[in-house]
Design an enzyme around this catalytic site. Structure first.
Site, short mmCIF file in Angstrom:
data_model
loop_
_atom_site.label_atom_id
_atom_site.label_comp_id
_atom_site.label_asym_id
_atom_site.label_seq_id
_atom_site.Cartn_x
_atom_site.Cartn_y
_atom_site.Cartn_z
N GLY A 55 0.81 -1.22 0.00
CA GLY A 55 0.00 0.00 0.00
C GLY A 55 0.84 1.26 0.00
O GLY A 55 2.07 1.21 0.10
N GLY B 122 2.63 3.69 1.47
CA GLY B 122 3.21 3.93 2.78
C GLY B 122 3.82 5.30 2.93
O GLY B 122 4.18 5.72 4.02
N LYS C 90 4.36 11.93 -3.36
CA LYS C 90 5.21 10.84 -2.87
C LYS C 90 6.23 11.44 -1.91
O LYS C 90 6.87 12.45 -2.23
CB LYS C 90 5.92 10.20 -4.06
N ARG D 285 3.53 13.56 -8.72
CA ARG D 285 3.61 12.84 -9.99
C ARG D 285 2.24 12.66 -10.62
O ARG D 285 1.21 12.66 -9.95
CB ARG D 285 4.37 11.54 -9.84
N ARG E 218 -1.94 -1.21 -9.92
CA ARG E 218 -0.76 -2.06 -10.06
C ARG E 218 -1.19 -3.52 -10.12
O ARG E 218 -2.30 -3.86 -9.68
CB ARG E 218 0.14 -1.87 -8.83
N ASP F 28 4.19 -4.88 -7.40
CA ASP F 28 3.57 -3.63 -6.98
C ASP F 28 4.12 -2.45 -7.76
O ASP F 28 3.59 -1.34 -7.66
CB ASP F 28 3.75 -3.40 -5.48
N ASN F 29 5.17 -2.67 -8.52
CA ASN F 29 5.74 -1.60 -9.33
C ASN F 29 5.46 -1.80 -10.81
O ASN F 29 6.18 -1.30 -11.66
CB ASN F 29 7.26 -1.50 -9.09
N ASP G 120 7.32 4.02 -10.57
CA ASP G 120 8.16 3.81 -9.38
C ASP G 120 9.65 3.72 -9.72
O ASP G 120 10.27 2.66 -9.70
CB ASP G 120 7.71 2.58 -8.58
P1 AMP Z 1 8.92 0.76 -3.32
O1 AMP Z 1 10.19 0.05 -2.99
O2 AMP Z 1 9.11 2.25 -3.45
O3 AMP Z 1 8.22 0.20 -4.50
O4 AMP Z 1 7.98 0.61 -2.06
C1 AMP Z 1 7.55 -0.62 -1.58
C2 AMP Z 1 6.63 -0.40 -0.42
O5 AMP Z 1 7.33 0.23 0.67
C3 AMP Z 1 5.44 0.49 -0.70
O6 AMP Z 1 4.36 0.00 0.05
C4 AMP Z 1 5.88 1.84 -0.17
O7 AMP Z 1 4.79 2.67 0.17
C5 AMP Z 1 6.69 1.45 1.03
N1 AMP Z 1 7.71 2.44 1.39
C6 AMP Z 1 8.86 2.72 0.73
N2 AMP Z 1 9.56 3.68 1.35
C7 AMP Z 1 8.85 4.03 2.45
C8 AMP Z 1 9.04 4.97 3.52
N3 AMP Z 1 10.12 5.76 3.58
N4 AMP Z 1 8.08 5.05 4.46
C9 AMP Z 1 6.99 4.26 4.42
N5 AMP Z 1 6.75 3.37 3.46
C10 AMP Z 1 7.66 3.24 2.47
MG MG Z 2 6.59 0.95 -5.39
#
Ligand code: AMP
Ligand code: MG
Length: 455
Positions: free
Chosen positions: A82, A84, A105, A169, A176, A241-242, A251
């Site tokens: 989700g 985050g 973001k 963005r 996804r 998820d990406n 992403d």
């Molecule tokens: P990503 O690696 O950017 O595709 O993110 C994978 C998951 O980790 C997603 O659910 C993001 O929302 C969460 N996420 C990545 N970085 C953070 C952060 N700094 N704080 C909270 N959630 C994060």
């Molecule tokens: Mg992502």
């Protein structure tokens, strides 16, 4: 004004959490994509951009929400990821009636944050801005970047204390593969169906049912990943998820472009086994699409065994769909007109000959140094290839060493190298002359480039 029309929050109750972004205490607009704003029909001043795209203020009509999704990360399933650290502000309709998500973001913690701080640092957000705008200029389907605003707050990363930022963005949507997996894993068939029908209506209105949707997504992904392969782009974190159902690149984390070609190239520090290496991307694309097919099974046939058979036949076809797209990309990069029987062999034989050579400039400059292969190609390509190669192959890509230098300068407050690089990557097919600093590969002997996911 931004005229929001928020179909997701209106039509898909129970698939998101309504909550406002964190308030940025001292927002400073670092980059602002006025051209994109105008193209989308947004009437936003710099002052408004600073407040609205940092979380300092929620614009009228926005209904900020964090969306639920799951995902396979490096092959392992996480039932709840989700948004985050992201907030969907809402959707706007462009002058042509197309619908766009506006998402922040780095805009603070949400119930999906798990251990994360919900924040982002200036460097990685500028990186996404730069690479996504480069991809758009290169003609690759991609989410776009509207603004990066420094928040005035610090974030803590491995490197220490860094300035925080929010990226605004624009995406065709944020649906996804992991969105489907989320409801599938929870056996929430009604929500799964609602998301499927929403996706069809929004992206593929001609598609019939789950199979029609699936075929359209396969076609879009094949086209997308074929373009990545043509450009030497390594996404770096092709978790489910990406992967966007819209067919856009989404992403931008540890992504990077090849300098010298090696099929096994990995840039991301966390991809230790090379799952997402350059040459693995088409296979991973197919693997991710299999996860989507699994989620769609209940709508493919009410008889589960029959649904699996039908889905498997579709999955068997993906490699062929991709191959056709890739050959089309490569034909264009080689300046070939029409199709001839020897083309496939010519294209396939290029790759082993390319190992160790600069991916981008070898195409751009007509395969200098590839003696035997070049002789075959010259025989096939015909007159006027110089112009065809220049139109199909960029002179400027975001070179890793230059991106890194620009982001380091930006992190200590000097945006000038970033602006110069941004201008260069926005004109990828322009001449080499006069901008050699952006065109040339890194000096020899530089340590291999490594990107970090600690974004
Ligand atoms: P990503 O690696 O950017 O595709 O993110 C994978 C998951 O980790 C997603 O659910 C993001 O929302 C969460 N996420 C990545 N970085 C953070 C952060 N700094 N704080 C909270 N959630 C994060
Ligand atoms: Mg992502």
């Amino acid at each position: 004004m931004m005229h929001f029309d928020n179909s997701w929050t209106r039509d898909l109750p129970g698939t998101f959490l309504r909550l406002d972004p964190a308030v940025a205490p001292d927002p400073v607009l670092l980059v602002w994509n006025e051209v994109l704003a105008r193209d989308l029909g947004l009437e936003v001043s710099r002052d408004e951009a600073t407040r609205w795209f940092s979380g300092a203020e929620v614009p009228a009509g926005a209904e900020p929400a964090a969306l639920a999704y799951a995902g396979h990360q490096f092959g392992g399933f996480s039932p709840q990821l989700g948004d985050g650290r992201a907030h969907l502000l809402g959707e706007v309709l462009g002058p042509d009636g197309r619908r766009w998500d506006i998402q922040l973001k780095g805009s603070g913690r949400t119930p999906f944050s798990r251990g994360g701080d919900g924040r982002a640092a200036v460097g990685p957000m500028l990186r996404e801005y730069l690479i996504s705008e480069a991809m758009a200029a290169l003609g690759v389907p991609t989410t776009r970047s509207l603004a990066v605003v420094a928040t005035g707050e610090a974030v803590w990363r491995e490197e220490g204390r860094l300035p925080g930022a929010v990226l605004a963005r624009v995406a065709a949507s944020h649906i996804r593969v992991g969105t489907f997996e989320f409801y599938s894993a929870r056996s929430e068939v009604d929500k799964l169906r609602a998301v499927m029908e929403y996706t069809i209506a929004r992206h593929y209105p001609g598609a019939e049912g789950a199979l029609g949707l699936f075929d359209a997504v396969v076609a879009g992904q094949a086209r997308l990943v074929a373009q990545w392969m043509g450009l030497g782009f390594v996404h770096g974190v092709m978790n489910t998820d990406n992967m966007a159902l819209s067919g856009e690149t989404i992403d931008y984390g540890p992504c990077a472009f090849l300098d010298a070609y090696a099929p096994g190239t990995v840039f991301s520090s966390i991809d230790r086994r090379g799952r997402y290496a350059f040459a693995n991307q088409p296979g991973i694309m197919a693997w991710n699409l299999s996860r989507l097919a699994e989620a769609l099974l209940p709508f493919i046939d009410s008889d589960e065994a029959r649904a699996v058979d039908i889905a498997n036949a579709r999955l068997d076809g993906i490699a062929g769909v991709f191959r056709a797209e890739w050959l089309a990309v490569m034909r264009r990069k080689l300046g070939l007109l029409g199709e001839e029987p020897g083309d496939e062999a010519l294209i396939d034989d290029l790759l082993p000959a390319m190992v160790g050579r600069d991916w981008t400039l070898t195409f751009r400059r007509g395969f200098e140094g590839l003696g035997d292969w070049r002789a075959r190609w010259l025989e096939r390509v015909g007159e006027g290839w110089e112009a065809r190669l220049a139109a199909a192959n960029p002179a400027v890509i975001p070179r890793n060493h230059i991106v890194e230098a620009a982001l380091q300068a930006a992190t200590v407050g000097d945006m000038e190298p970033f602006q110069a690089l941004l201008a260069a990557v926005r004109d990828p097919f322009g001449p080499e002359a006069g901008r050699e600093g952006f065109v040339l590969p890194p000096p020899e002997g530089l340590a291999p480039y490594v990107t970090f996911c600690g974004t």
